[in-house]
Write a protein that holds these residues in place. Structure first.
Motif, PDB file in Angstrom:
ATOM      1  N   SER A   1       0.848  -1.196   0.000  1.00 53.90           N
ATOM      2  CA  SER A   1       0.000   0.000   0.000  1.00 53.90           C
ATOM      3  C   SER A   1       0.881   1.242   0.000  1.00 53.90           C
ATOM      4  CB  SER A   1      -0.911  -0.002   1.230  1.00 53.90           C
ATOM      5  OG  SER A   1      -1.733  -1.157   1.229  1.00 53.90           O
ATOM      6  N   PRO A   2       0.628   2.200  -0.888  1.00 55.50           N
ATOM      7  CA  PRO A   2       1.506   3.364  -1.024  1.00 55.50           C
ATOM      8  C   PRO A   2       1.626   4.174   0.260  1.00 55.50           C
ATOM      9  CG  PRO A   2      -0.020   3.216  -2.871  1.00 55.50           C
ATOM     10  CD  PRO A   2      -0.464   2.207  -1.870  1.00 55.50           C
ATOM     11  N   THR A   3       2.775   4.793   0.429  1.00 53.35           N
ATOM     12  CA  THR A   3       3.041   5.647   1.584  1.00 53.35           C
ATOM     13  C   THR A   3       3.761   6.905   1.112  1.00 53.35           C
ATOM     14  OG1 THR A   3       5.289   4.896   2.089  1.00 53.35           O
ATOM     15  CG2 THR A   3       3.474   3.529   2.918  1.00 53.35           C
TER      16      THR A   3
ATOM     17  N   HIS B   1       4.276   1.905   7.730  1.00 53.53           N
ATOM     18  CA  HIS B   1       3.111   1.058   8.013  1.00 53.53           C
ATOM     19  C   HIS B   1       3.160   0.506   9.443  1.00 53.53           C
ATOM     20  CE1 HIS B   1       0.602   0.851   4.469  1.00 53.53           C
ATOM     21  NE2 HIS B   1       1.674   0.804   3.708  1.00 53.53           N
TER      22      HIS B   1
ATOM     23  N   THR C   1      -9.643   4.521  -1.480  1.00 49.54           N
ATOM     24  CA  THR C   1      -8.307   5.062  -1.224  1.00 49.54           C
ATOM     25  C   THR C   1      -7.236   4.015  -1.500  1.00 49.54           C
ATOM     26  OG1 THR C   1      -6.861   6.085   0.418  1.00 49.54           O
ATOM     27  CG2 THR C   1      -8.392   4.440   1.229  1.00 49.54           C
ATOM     28  N   GLN C   2      -6.091   4.478  -1.978  1.00 56.11           N
ATOM     29  CA  GLN C   2      -4.975   3.574  -2.223  1.00 56.11           C
ATOM     30  C   GLN C   2      -4.092   3.366  -1.000  1.00 56.11           C
ATOM     31  OE1 GLN C   2      -5.430   6.611  -3.520  1.00 56.11           O
ATOM     32  NE2 GLN C   2      -3.505   7.670  -3.996  1.00 56.11           N
ATOM     33  N   TYR C   3      -4.299   4.159   0.050  1.00 57.95           N
ATOM     34  CA  TYR C   3      -3.361   4.171   1.173  1.00 57.95           C
ATOM     35  C   TYR C   3      -3.627   3.097   2.221  1.00 57.95           C
ATOM     36  CZ  TYR C   3      -2.025   8.624  -0.840  1.00 57.95           C
ATOM     37  OH  TYR C   3      -1.600   9.595  -1.704  1.00 57.95           O
ATOM     38  N   SER C   4      -4.727   2.380   2.084  1.00 57.22           N
ATOM     39  CA  SER C   4      -5.075   1.364   3.075  1.00 57.22           C
ATOM     40  C   SER C   4      -5.870   0.256   2.407  1.00 57.22           C
ATOM     41  CB  SER C   4      -5.910   2.003   4.193  1.00 57.22           C
ATOM     42  OG  SER C   4      -6.402   1.019   5.089  1.00 57.22           O
TER      43      SER C   4
ATOM     44  N   PRO D   1      -7.779   6.094   4.922  1.00 56.64           N
ATOM     45  CA  PRO D   1      -6.360   6.188   4.576  1.00 56.64           C
ATOM     46  C   PRO D   1      -5.425   6.164   5.773  1.00 56.64           C
ATOM     47  CG  PRO D   1      -7.485   8.289   4.208  1.00 56.64           C
ATOM     48  CD  PRO D   1      -8.545   7.274   4.479  1.00 56.64           C
TER      49      PRO D   1
ATOM     50  N   LEU E   1      -3.314   2.062   8.546  1.00 57.31           N
ATOM     51  CA  LEU E   1      -2.131   1.484   7.912  1.00 57.31           C
ATOM     52  C   LEU E   1      -1.987   0.014   8.292  1.00 57.31           C
ATOM     53  CD1 LEU E   1       0.322   4.470   8.502  1.00 57.31           C
ATOM     54  CD2 LEU E   1      -1.119   4.021   6.507  1.00 57.31           C
TER      55      LEU E   1
END
Length: 553
Positions: free
Chosen positions: A56-58, A329, A486-489, A494, A497
């Motif tokens: 997942s992006p950070t 994360h 969302t891409q973050y989670s 988001p 994490l």
């Protein structure tokens, strides 16, 4: 290394000069009729397909595109003939917060600035086709040539920049000369249905058929009105005809890259065009493609949307991670990522582990983890990642492609070759998917949420549930679902994490993407027109007196 003239690059991979439409000396389109004449393009390819995805992006960054480029260069240094297939960048992120999408350091595409800007005009063609369709919809409404309910329009105009002021607008003002006033808005080009349709098309004939069935709105009786009903199919196909030929460029080390199409990875499927992937498989002995964002979005959609429709099945998936991102994360603040913190890595590995297990257990994939290495990474932190992946039977390969190019990616390239050899005859004849076509749309969404996200439930607004029922009553229940979140989670929060579990995924809106062949389920605050940050990347870009662009990342 000095990039090759595009004709020499093409000739090295058997592409004759007559099959190139050059855009200067360093980029070209490959003629579709040439590709369609290749047996390797028409039939099931013998070359293996390697899919590159990520955790997942950070904000710490994982370097997925850079890793894809470095891997291709590393394979070429080991005597293979790899070909990359990558998305075209959208100028929204280029001038917004993310920056360009052509890699970095010594693992880059060239000419990077051209690719990040107008390139060969594909995005402009897609935007113009979309806007022509929007104009024809409003024209039909103005002259009442087609029965259209203006409250039902699903086609919005597009522009390839982030512009929050265009999210919601009123069109048709000006009395009889202005049209029929109604609320509307703009989407960014990469989020348009035309983009998704373009990227799923396998030929010009297939593109024409897909465009024809796009639903632009509803009649006063609630019946779908299509592009074909507007008699717009031929015009849209004409606008997109030349853009459909894939673009050929190269890495800094001279590895071919087919860069074509660029749908967003949450509102659409986040993969380069089907034509680009098939071209890479036909031209090389290993094809490498990338799926946007983390594996819960990009890889899930590659399998459940692209593989389902095309049969393109990866022999291997590479999951990109960094020690820094795993610490994030694991709960470490951005400012504290540089110091050794094995406990945080151990906690953050939960995110990587869940992505890897999904790929193994849901999609039956052989997996290699690419650990994009930084100078501050310590042996203890790296060993923590290796040990966690060893328990899943997965190799962790360190890669230093950013600083050392293909030479720094050779450990990863060797791990990929070894994994492909191990896969051998176990390569699937057809893709393993998260759900079957016959399931109702609600159950398809639940399958993704429970099996890939590891959530518990899916909830729908009343309007979203009504739209799902209508789509099924029209015979569209067989379509796959594309969940926009969302891409973050893994969840829709988001800030959640790592590897959260047991959550609900609320769906607020349902959109039919009939041309692309899927149903989009929109969750949370996902937007189809992003805004610029307080200080956008555009503020750092300058052009010197010699015409050289600076500050484009």
């Amino acid at each position: 290394m000095t990039p090759l003239p595009i004709s020499d690059l093409a000739a090295g991979y058997g592409i004759p000069d007559r099959a190139l439409l050059r855009y200067g000396h360093d980029k070209a389109k490959i003629a579709l009729d040439y590709l369609e004449g290749l047996p390797e393009y028409r039939e099931r390819p013998s070359a293996p397909l390697v899919l590159v995805t990520a955790i997942s992006p950070t904000p710490a960054g994982e370097g997925k595109t850079t890793t894809s480029i470095g891997l291709a260069d590393g394979l070429r240094r080991l005597g293979r003939r790899p070909v990359l297939a990558l998305r075209e960048p959208s100028m929204g992120p280029v001038f917004g917060i993310k920056g360009g999408a052509t890699g970095g350091g010594k693992a880059q595409l060239t000419p990077a600035q051209d690719i990040n800007l107008h390139f060969t005009g594909d995005f402009a063609a897609i935007a113009e086709a979309n806007n022509l369709l929007a104009a024809m919809v409003d024209n039909a409404l103005h002259f009442t040539t087609v029965d259209l309910d203006p409250r039902s329009f699903s086609i919005r105009r597009t522009v390839d920049v982030n512009d929050r002021a265009l999210r919601e607008i009123v069109v048709g003002l000006g009395g009889r000369t202005g049209g029929v006033p109604r609320e509307s808005g703009f989407d960014i080009t990469a989020a348009s249905q035309i983009m998704a349709t373009f990227c799923m098309a396998s030929s010009l004939a297939d593109l024409r058929d897909r465009l024809a069935r796009i639903v632009v709105g509803r009649s006063s009786q609630g019946e779908p009105v299509t592009v074909d009903d507007l008699e717009a199919t031929g015009a849209l196909t004409a606008v997109l005809r030349d853009a459909l030929a894939p673009n050929l460029v190269q890495t800094l080390e001279g590895t071919p890259a087919v860069v074509h199409g660029g749908p967003f990875a949450n509102i659409a499927h986040g993969c380069n065009s089907v034509i680009a992937t098939r071209a890479a498989l036909a031209l090389g002995d290993i094809a490498i493609t990338e799926a946007g964002f983390g594996a819960d979005l990009g890889a899930e959609k590659f399998f459940d949307l692209v593989s389902r429709q095309t049969g393109l099945t990866p022999a291997l998936t590479v999951v990109v991670a960094t020690v820094r991102a795993l610490k994030y994360h694991g709960g470490v603040e951005l400012a504290a990522l540089e110091g050794e913190n094995v406990e945080a890595v151990r906690a953050g590995v939960a995110n990587l582990r869940q992505h890897v297990r999904n790929l193994q257990e849901v999609y039956g994939q052989h997996v290699v983890v690419a650990l994009n290495q930084f100078a501050a990474d310590t042996p203890a932190e790296i060993e923590e990642v290796r040990a966690a992946m060893a328990r899943l039977g997965v190799t962790v390969a360190l890669s230093q492609h950013y600083s050392d190019g293909g030479a720094g990616a050779q450990p990863l390239a060797r791990a990929v070759i070894s994994a492909l050899e191990d896969a051998g005859t176990t390569r699937p004849e057809k893709p393993r998917l998260c759900y079957e076509d016959e399931l109702p749309l609600v159950e398809k969404a639940l399958a993704v949420v429970q099996r890939v996200y590891h959530g518990a439930t899916v909830s729908f607004t009343a309007a979203a549930r009504r739209e799902l029922l209508r789509l099924e009553s029209e015979g569209r229940g067989h379509l796959p679902v594309c969940i926009a979140k969302t891409q973050y989670s893994f969840s829709t929060d988001p800030a959640a994490l790592g590897a959260p579990e047991g959550f609900d995924v609320p769906i607020r809106e349902v959109r039919l993407s009939a041309g692309a062949g899927f149903v989009v389920l929109i969750s949370g605050s996902v937007m189809t027109m992003p805004g610029l940050p307080r200080r956008p990347s555009a503020c750092d870009i300058t052009v010197d007196d010699g015409g050289r662009i600076h500050g484009m990342h």
